[in-house]
Design a protein around this motif. Structure first.
Motif: not given
Length: 293
Positions: A218, A250, A253, A256
């Motif tokens: 990440v 991950q 992420m 997001t």
């Protein structure tokens, strides 16, 4: 259900009913190749309007039941060696740089290009092996050749700015020789450092159609990258029990990026470990998504 899987269900699941023998949507330009063997993965749950899925992964079925010699040689029905006629191990000059690659397909005029980046300790031989990882690289070769594409598996000499520069040159070369047709970069494990390096290079991003990250690290700065700003498509695949790079980080992420409007997908393999995504990633589904978005 383990704590880790429960957490992922909390994050992703809109529907938690098991869907037997259901593949992720593979709609797109690439024609099927052995989909009945590679794409019929059991979906345990789906979330985010289909953007995320948890796939049932079982070692007894997906390794022992698939391989003649577990983790070394897949059963023959998973492999078609027709791409051997279009395959080369060569050293090419790209952007004034010498780069060792395995190539399957034409050097010019290809309909699309896929570049696979290995992890630490690997080289071009990993991505060119027809029999390891359940035959998944052989499927990728066949998907490329049957659909007029080209597949590259370069040897990455270092996972730093020098390695990034080598791959940026290969991406630019593939983009130019294909006449601007899609170039896809797929990075596994530590190879994800190359993907993240490319994502910060605005010129390389302009030559790139999309990326896939398989069991990768990440990068906290990734949301600020040129790749994300350009809203290019991205697909993550990860094993829930990966002890090298965190699946939960991950997943964070992914969420997001998804909330920010990034065209992105996340596939989690329940009980899968670090190498599981290289074996289990449904290349046809991933490539069709990346090429068409």
């Amino acid at each position: 259900m383990s704590t880790a899987i429960f957490t992922f269900c909390t994050l992703f699941c809109l529907s938690v009913a098991i869907v037997p023998a259901s593949a992720q949507s593979a709609g797109g330009p690439l024609k099927p190749f052995k989909d009945e063997l590679f794409s019929t993965q059991t979906v345990l749950s789906t979330g985010d309007n289909g953007a995320s899925q948890i796939i049932d992964y079982q070692e007894m079925h997906d390794i022992n039941g698939r391989d003649d010699t577990p983790e070394r040689r897949v059963k023959r029905q998973y492999v078609d060696l027709a791409p051997k006629k279009f395959q080369e191990l060569e050293t090419i000059a790209v952007g004034g740089r010498a780069l060792e690659v395995g190539r399957v397909g034409a050097t010019t005029g290809q309909a699309f290009t896929v570049i696979f980046i290995h992890g630490r300790g690997g080289d071009r031989r990993l991505g060119m092996n027809d029999y390891t990882f359940g035959g998944n690289f052989n499927r990728l070769k066949n998907l490329a050749v049957a659909n007029g594409g080209t597949y590259y598996a370069p040897s990455v000499r270092s996972f730093d700015e020098k390695g990034v520069a080598d791959i940026a040159a290969l991406i630019a070369d593939a983009n130019a020789k294909s006449g601007g047709r899609p170039v896809i970069l797929a990075c596994a494990s530590m190879g994800s450092f190359i993907c993240y390096g490319i994502s910060r290079d605005a010129q390389a991003v302009s030559n790139l159609k999309g990326m896939a990250i398989l069991g990768g690290a990440v990068d906290p700065d990734f949301p600020k990258s040129a790749f994300v700003k350009a809203k290019k498509p991205l697909w993550f695949t990860h094993g829930s029990e990966d002890k090298v790079y965190s699946a939960q980080q991950q997943a964070g992420m992914f969420r997001t990026l998804l909330k920010a409007g990034q065209p992105t997908r996340f596939t989690l393999y329940q009980s899968g470990t670090h190498g599981t995504p290289v074996r289990m990633t449904d290349w046809r589904a991933v490539l069709n998504f990346l090429i068409t978005h």
